[in-house]
Motif scaffolding. Structure first.
Motif, PDB file in Angstrom:
ATOM      1  N   LEU A  79       0.804  -1.221   0.000  1.00  0.00           N
ATOM      2  CA  LEU A  79       0.000   0.000   0.000  1.00  0.00           C
ATOM      3  C   LEU A  79       0.839   1.276   0.000  1.00  0.00           C
ATOM      4  N   GLY A  80       2.049   1.246   0.514  1.00  0.00           N
ATOM      5  CA  GLY A  80       2.895   2.430   0.559  1.00  0.00           C
ATOM      6  C   GLY A  80       3.842   2.575  -0.616  1.00  0.00           C
ATOM      7  N   SER A  81       3.772   1.682  -1.585  1.00  0.00           N
ATOM      8  CA  SER A  81       4.685   1.708  -2.732  1.00  0.00           C
ATOM      9  C   SER A  81       4.367   2.879  -3.655  1.00  0.00           C
ATOM     10  N   GLY A  82       5.428   3.506  -4.164  1.00  0.00           N
ATOM     11  CA  GLY A  82       5.267   4.662  -5.038  1.00  0.00           C
ATOM     12  C   GLY A  82       4.467   4.366  -6.290  1.00  0.00           C
ATOM     13  N   TRP A  83       4.725   3.213  -6.912  1.00  0.00           N
ATOM     14  CA  TRP A  83       4.005   2.861  -8.136  1.00  0.00           C
ATOM     15  C   TRP A  83       2.510   2.699  -7.866  1.00  0.00           C
ATOM     16  N   LEU A  84       2.175   2.180  -6.677  1.00  0.00           N
ATOM     17  CA  LEU A  84       0.763   1.996  -6.337  1.00  0.00           C
ATOM     18  C   LEU A  84       0.104   3.335  -6.018  1.00  0.00           C
ATOM     19  N   ILE A  85       0.788   4.180  -5.282  1.00  0.00           N
ATOM     20  CA  ILE A  85       0.238   5.501  -4.962  1.00  0.00           C
ATOM     21  C   ILE A  85       0.018   6.299  -6.245  1.00  0.00           C
ATOM     22  N   THR A  86       0.975   6.238  -7.166  1.00  0.00           N
ATOM     23  CA  THR A  86       0.824   6.909  -8.456  1.00  0.00           C
ATOM     24  C   THR A  86      -0.385   6.341  -9.205  1.00  0.00           C
ATOM     25  N   SER A  87      -0.547   5.022  -9.191  1.00  0.00           N
ATOM     26  CA  SER A  87      -1.696   4.390  -9.852  1.00  0.00           C
ATOM     27  C   SER A  87      -3.011   4.826  -9.226  1.00  0.00           C
ATOM     28  N   ILE A  88      -3.035   4.958  -7.906  1.00  0.00           N
ATOM     29  CA  ILE A  88      -4.252   5.401  -7.211  1.00  0.00           C
ATOM     30  C   ILE A  88      -4.600   6.828  -7.618  1.00  0.00           C
ATOM     31  N   VAL A  89      -3.590   7.701  -7.675  1.00  0.00           N
ATOM     32  CA  VAL A  89      -3.823   9.092  -8.081  1.00  0.00           C
ATOM     33  C   VAL A  89      -4.338   9.146  -9.520  1.00  0.00           C
ATOM     34  N   LEU A  90      -3.714   8.383 -10.418  1.00  0.00           N
ATOM     35  CA  LEU A  90      -4.145   8.381 -11.823  1.00  0.00           C
ATOM     36  C   LEU A  90      -5.541   7.777 -11.986  1.00  0.00           C
ATOM     37  N   THR A  91      -5.838   6.740 -11.215  1.00  0.00           N
ATOM     38  CA  THR A  91      -7.173   6.136 -11.260  1.00  0.00           C
ATOM     39  C   THR A  91      -8.221   7.123 -10.765  1.00  0.00           C
ATOM     40  N   THR A  92      -7.889   7.844  -9.705  1.00  0.00           N
ATOM     41  CA  THR A  92      -8.811   8.856  -9.182  1.00  0.00           C
ATOM     42  C   THR A  92      -9.044   9.948 -10.230  1.00  0.00           C
ATOM     43  N   ALA A  93      -7.974  10.364 -10.901  1.00  0.00           N
ATOM     44  CA  ALA A  93      -8.111  11.373 -11.963  1.00  0.00           C
ATOM     45  C   ALA A  93      -8.984  10.852 -13.098  1.00  0.00           C
ATOM     46  N   ALA A  94      -8.773   9.606 -13.501  1.00  0.00           N
ATOM     47  CA  ALA A  94      -9.579   9.017 -14.574  1.00  0.00           C
ATOM     48  C   ALA A  94     -11.051   8.937 -14.165  1.00  0.00           C
ATOM     49  N   ALA A  95     -11.302   8.522 -12.934  1.00  0.00           N
ATOM     50  CA  ALA A  95     -12.685   8.436 -12.450  1.00  0.00           C
ATOM     51  C   ALA A  95     -13.332   9.817 -12.411  1.00  0.00           C
ATOM     52  N   ALA A  96     -12.572  10.824 -11.990  1.00  0.00           N
ATOM     53  CA  ALA A  96     -13.106  12.190 -11.938  1.00  0.00           C
ATOM     54  C   ALA A  96     -13.421  12.698 -13.343  1.00  0.00           C
ATOM     55  N   ILE A  97     -12.533  12.440 -14.287  1.00  0.00           N
ATOM     56  CA  ILE A  97     -12.782  12.865 -15.668  1.00  0.00           C
ATOM     57  C   ILE A  97     -14.032  12.192 -16.210  1.00  0.00           C
ATOM     58  N   LEU A  98     -14.175  10.907 -15.937  1.00  0.00           N
ATOM     59  CA  LEU A  98     -15.355  10.187 -16.414  1.00  0.00           C
ATOM     60  C   LEU A  98     -16.629  10.703 -15.737  1.00  0.00           C
ATOM     61  N   GLY A  99     -16.618  10.750 -14.419  1.00  0.00           N
ATOM     62  CA  GLY A  99     -17.834  11.093 -13.683  1.00  0.00           C
ATOM     63  C   GLY A  99     -18.210  12.563 -13.717  1.00  0.00           C
ATOM     64  N   LEU A 100     -17.213  13.434 -13.748  1.00  0.00           N
ATOM     65  CA  LEU A 100     -17.499  14.868 -13.665  1.00  0.00           C
ATOM     66  C   LEU A 100     -17.489  15.578 -15.009  1.00  0.00           C
ATOM     67  N   LEU A 101     -16.829  15.001 -16.000  1.00  0.00           N
ATOM     68  CA  LEU A 101     -16.721  15.671 -17.295  1.00  0.00           C
ATOM     69  C   LEU A 101     -17.344  14.886 -18.451  1.00  0.00           C
TER      70      LEU A 101
END
Length: 160
Positions: A79-101
């Motif tokens: 859970l603390g790995s950089g690659w996973l944190i980056t993936s979580i941030v990018l997934t959140t951005a993708a979800a926001a783009i889909l849901g909000l835009l």
């Protein structure tokens, strides 16, 4: 248990995110066709409705992807790995783009495409098709990046 969670995570990603990326990518071209003034406008409008429904439904089902992802990451103790944190941030951005835009823009474009009286090939429908194409491209690029990160896992200690 980790293998089961990982399998469910990958299956959810393929079965939920895949249809959204394809349907969202097809929407702008179908929107242009629906507004072209051609005789197949009614077919294109039906296609728009179907593509939008696919995006809405599979976006909801897509919530399973991060749920299984967090469970898998917790099981692997990464859970603390950089690659996973980056993936979580990018997934959140993708979800926001889909849901909000993307989804609201599809709603608006579908409404505009069904409104008679606009000159074919001009106006807000064409502009929204171009904007939707751009947003969908960003959404797809984010998911492609997350996929690469999940496979490559830079700095991972899990043996990739």
């Amino acid at each position: 248990m980790t293998k089961l969670l990982l399998s469910l995570h990958v299956l959810a990603a393929v079965l939920a995110v895949g249809p959204v990326t394809v349907a969202a990518s097809m929407f702008p071209k179908t929107l242009r066709r629906a507004h072209s003034g051609a005789p197949e406008d009614s077919e294109a409008l039906a296609g728009l409705r179907t593509l939008h429904r696919i995006c809405r439904v599979y976006a909801g089902i897509g919530v399973a992807v991060p749920v299984f992802g967090f469970a898998t990451a917790s099981s692997l103790d990464v859970l603390g790995s950089g690659w996973l944190i980056t993936s979580i941030v990018l997934t959140t951005a993708a979800a926001a783009i889909l849901g909000l835009l993307i989804l609201p823009a599809q709603d608006n474009a579908l409404t505009a495409a069904q409104t008679p009286g606009a000159a074919p090939g001009t106006g807000p429908v064409v502009h929204s098709a171009a904007r939707l194409a751009m947003l969908t491209g960003v959404f797809n690029l984010l998911w492609a990046t997350v996929t690469v990160l999940m496979i490559v896992r830079p700095g991972s200690t899990t043996g990739a």
